[in-house]
Each structure stands twice: as structure tokens, then as C-alpha cells.
Design an enzyme around this catalytic site. Structure first.
Site, mmCIF file in Angstrom:
data_model
loop_
_atom_site.group_PDB
_atom_site.id
_atom_site.type_symbol
_atom_site.label_atom_id
_atom_site.label_comp_id
_atom_site.label_asym_id
_atom_site.label_seq_id
_atom_site.Cartn_x
_atom_site.Cartn_y
_atom_site.Cartn_z
ATOM 1 N N ARG A 110 -9.115 -3.984 -1.428
ATOM 2 C CA ARG A 110 -8.316 -3.121 -2.307
ATOM 3 C C ARG A 110 -9.231 -2.346 -3.242
ATOM 4 O O ARG A 110 -8.983 -1.193 -3.573
ATOM 5 C CB ARG A 110 -7.276 -3.939 -3.086
ATOM 6 C CG ARG A 110 -6.497 -3.118 -4.093
ATOM 7 C CD ARG A 110 -5.114 -3.667 -4.425
ATOM 8 N NE ARG A 110 -5.079 -5.102 -4.575
ATOM 9 C CZ ARG A 110 -5.572 -5.808 -5.603
ATOM 10 N NH1 ARG A 110 -6.167 -5.166 -6.599
ATOM 11 N NH2 ARG A 110 -5.487 -7.109 -5.636
ATOM 12 N N ASP A 160 -2.179 20.775 -4.912
ATOM 13 C CA ASP A 160 -1.911 20.131 -3.623
ATOM 14 C C ASP A 160 -2.430 21.081 -2.548
ATOM 15 O O ASP A 160 -1.849 22.144 -2.310
ATOM 16 C CB ASP A 160 -0.404 19.872 -3.474
ATOM 17 C CG ASP A 160 -0.064 19.150 -2.173
ATOM 18 O OD1 ASP A 160 -0.835 19.266 -1.205
ATOM 19 O OD2 ASP A 160 1.000 18.500 -2.125
ATOM 20 N N LYS A 169 -1.491 15.440 7.350
ATOM 21 C CA LYS A 169 -1.287 16.768 7.918
ATOM 22 C C LYS A 169 -2.587 17.294 8.532
ATOM 23 O O LYS A 169 -3.073 16.699 9.474
ATOM 24 C CB LYS A 169 -0.709 17.682 6.833
ATOM 25 C CG LYS A 169 0.415 17.022 5.996
ATOM 26 C CD LYS A 169 1.661 16.718 6.770
ATOM 27 C CE LYS A 169 2.702 15.887 6.023
ATOM 28 N NZ LYS A 169 3.055 16.313 4.685
#
Ligand SMILES: *Cc1c(COP(=O)(O)O)cnc(C)c1O
Length: 393
Positions: free
Chosen positions: A48, A173, A198
Site C-alpha cells: 500500500r 484532468d 482511457k
């Protein structure tokens, strides 16, 4: 610094030191053996906090955006959530592009609003509208360009100036453009976020997200236990570790593998998209084509200055309205009816109730006569044949 594609192939992707494997291994492990209490090898303790596969991808993406540090998450939304929770406290305010990813709007208006985070949706292609939206509680100006799904273009240098004049951060973004076509840090942005699901991943086979930051310090008094002057990288490193929405080793590997061919894919995506956009302007069934590469697009000149190309997304409006748009979206064969974008295969969607279903009935609702294409890398003739058939079926 070496060229873009050289960095895409090599940054953070050095051969394995132990075996010489040209491709760094996928470190599918949760924990790392210690050579004594808290004596760590290469700083790794628990995945993590850090994992070599994830860290390799973070370094690779960071080198392409020209940032200071990148952080990889399990999805784009997880990345956005971590960023916003690292920066904001109750009472703070966010300015958000109205024409943007529906999930970002939902995150802010439904998950963060109950924690007293306010927001104002604005048209980010209109700097005056943005200027008018700042309050003394504004901490973040959140911009997508090109916008989704209307493909408007926001002026990043102007918005960075506005954000900084108001003591806030400009977050961009960069999912639609990808770092190959647009590097927001060059225009003064402070933070870049990605849905690596994407174009970065590029093959519709992995979910992921990333936050890339500059070395800027965040002067806001005491945010989340940090004193003013903590860097954005420190805030995000802590949030990633403490919040825990990291990308796993397999997903990090797939994103890294996809990123290596980003330049080649984007060239083909946008070559196809440009031809298709032009072809659509000549169709009598089409009322309007929204593609920044078209000379009469209102953001064309700005996009030509700010981007290295116009991207692979094309939206258009059907003259015959909603029913025609729905029918068209359900009539293609090669273009698959799906949400998402940026993979090698072509996708079609009806944004109104697919990607933007969560803003139906609000000011952010998108036109119902709109169809959005994620133009894939298939051969141009096959694109045109598929779209032609859908018009005439
Ligand atoms: C898909 C997308 C997101 C959300 O990313 P996920 O990986 O689906 O969580 C955010 N912004 C943009 C522009 C997107 O297209």
C-alpha cells in the site's frame, strides 16, 4: 531530456537488476521481507505504501507529464477522491467545469458535499465565467480540456493565472488529450489527473487513475494534519498510503505497458478522428460536428496552440434529434455501444443517459441529440463504412 516516446519506453522501466529481465517483473506481493526490524530493502515495506511495479509506472507517467511526482490509484475516480481529500477541509469550495466527466461531478456533489465541500459548475471555456465563480473559500479550480462530451477547449494559461491570483490550485484532468497531446504543467497547472483507464492504458483492459503534481507547497493553513508549506507531493503520498486506493501490481503493469505505445496510438487515433470529423460535416443527417480540429470549431486556434494535435474523440449532433441519435448509437457494428474511451477499438455512446446519466435534469445535462465517438485505430475505410451503414439503416 530525451524525446517523448523514448521516455515512454524507458522511464521507470529499467531492466531487472537481479536477472536482467528486459521487462521489469510484476511484483505481485503484499509485503517485503525486512533484514532487521525496520531495515528495509530499497525502502519497500508494504505494497500500500510502495510497490516497485506501481512506482515504475508512476515514474514513467511523471516523466511524460513533466511533473515532480506521480501517484497511481485503482481508478480515475479513486485518484480524484484522494486528491480532493488531501487538499480540502469542510467549508472549502471547488470550481468545476460544468461540461466534464459525470463521475467527477457526482464525486463532488454527492460524496464530498455531505462533508461541507461546496462547488460551482462553470463553463471553463469562458474565463470571465470562471473569474466570477471564485469565493474566498475556493481552493481548487478543476478543469477538463477538451471537455466531455462537448469537446470545448479551455485556455490553460489564462486559467492558471486566474487560479493563482486567487491563491488556489489549477487541477487539469488530462484524460482526453493524454500527455502526448497536452502537458498542462507547461501552462502553469499545479496538478494533473488521469483516468489511466482511457488513452494511457489504451486497450480497455484495465481500470486506473493517477495524480501528478509539481513541487509546489500548499499554503493553506493546516490541512489534514499537515502544516502550511507541506508540498503537494507530501500531501498526496500520505493520502495514497493512508487512504489506500492504490493500483495493484497487475493493473500498474498493464498501464505501464500501454503507456509505452501512447504516441503511436494517439497519432492513429487522431488521424482517423480528423478524417471522420470532416466526413461527418458533409453528411446531411448531421447538424453539428464537435471536433477541435475543425477550422470553424470555436476553440480551434487555442487548441492548435495548446495541444500537439486534436485527439481521438468526436461528438456530433443529429439534425433529426434525440430518436435519431439513439438509433444511430444502436446501429453501428464495429463501433461498440459502450461507455469509456481511449482504447484501440472504436466505441460509440449516447452521452445523455450513458456517461452523463447522473446529470440528467441539471444544468450540466448534455443535449439528447448528441452522439460521442471514441475513434479507434482500425482502418479508416472500415470506420466510414460502419458509420455510413448506421446513417442509412
Ligand atoms: C473515465 C474518466 C474519469 C474517471 O476514471 P475511472 O478510471 O473510470 O474511475 C475521470 N475523468 C475523465 C475525463 C474520464 O474520462
Amino acid at each position: 531530456m530525451s524525446g517523448f516516446t523514448t521516455r515512454a519506453v524507458h522511464a521507470g522501466q529499467e531492466p531487472d537488476r537481479l536477472t536482467g529481465a528486459v521487462i521489469p517483473p510484476i511484483y505481485q506481493t503484499s509485503t517485503f521481507v525486512q533484514d532487521g526490524i525496520n531495515v528495509l530493502r530499497d525502502g519497500h515495506e508494504y505494497s500500500r505504501g510502495s510497490n516497485p511495479t506501481r512506482n515504475g509506472f508512476e515514474e514513467q507517467l511523471c516523466a511524460l507529464e513533466g511533473g515532480f511526482r506521480a501517484f497511481s490509484f485503482a481508478s480515475g475516480i479513486a485518484a480524484e477522491d484522494a486528491l480532493l481529500r488531501a487538499l480540502l477541509r469542510p467549508g472549502d469550495h471547488v470550481i468545476l467545469g460544468g461540461d466534464g466527466y459525470g463521475g467527477t461531478n457526482r464525486l463532488i456533489s454527492r460524496v464530498l458535499a455531505p462533508w461541507q465541500v461546496a462547488h460551482s459548475p462553470v463553463d471553463v471555456t469562458n474565463p470571465d465565467a470562471v473569474r466570477g465563480a471564485f469565493t474566498d473559500k475556493t481552493r481548487v479550480l478543476w478543469v477538463e480540456t477538451p471537455t466531455n462530451p462537448l469537446l470545448g477547449i479551455a485556455d490553460l494559461a489564462t486559467l492558471a493565472q486566474l487560479a493563482h491570483d486567487h491563491g488556489t490550485l489549477l487541477v487539469v484532468d488530462n484524460t482526453f488529450a493524454s500527455p502526448y497531446l497536452q502537458r498542462p504543467f507547461e501552462f502553469g497547472a499545479d496538478v494533473v489527473v488521469h483516468s489511466t483507464t482511457k488513452y494511457v492504458g489504451g486497450h480497455s483492459d484495465v481500470l486506473g487513475g493517477a495524480v501528478v503534481v509539481t513541487d509546489k507547497a500548499w499554503e493553506v493553513a493546516e490541512v489534514n494534519g499537515f502544516s502550511p508549506g507541506a508540498t503537494l507531493a507530501e500531501l498526496l503520498a500520505f493520502q495514497q498510503f493512508a487512504g489506500g486506493a492504490v493500483s495493484g501490481p497487475q493493473d500498474s503493469y498493464l498501464a505501464a505497458r500501454g503507456l509505452k505505445t501512447l504516441a503511436l496510438r494517439m497519432e492513429r487515433h487522431q488521424a482517423n478522428a480528423g478524417r471522420i470529423a470532416q466526413w461527418l460535416t458533409e453528411r446531411p443527417e448531421v447538424a453539428e460536428v464537435l471536433y477541435p480540429g475543425l477550422p470553424d470549431h470555436p476553440g480551434h486556434e487555442l487548441a492548435a496552440r495548446q495541444m500537439d494535435g486534436f485527439g481521438g474523440m468526436v461528438s456530433f449532433r443529429l439534425a433529426a434529434g434525440e430518436a435519431a441519435a439513439r438509433r444511430f448509437a444502436e446501429s453501428t457494428h464495429m463501433y461498440k455501444l459502450s461507455v469509456s474511451l481511449g482504447g484501440v477499438e472504436s466505441l460509440i455512446c449516447w452521452p445523455s443517459e450513458m456517461t452523463h446519466g447522473c446529470v440528467v435534469g441539471t444544468d450540466q445535462a448534455v443535449p439528447t441529440d448528441l452522439v460521442r465517438l471514441s475513434v479507434g485505430i482500425e482502418d479508416l475505410e472500415d470506420h466510414l463504412e460502419d458509420l455510413e451503414r448506421a446513417f442509412t439503416s
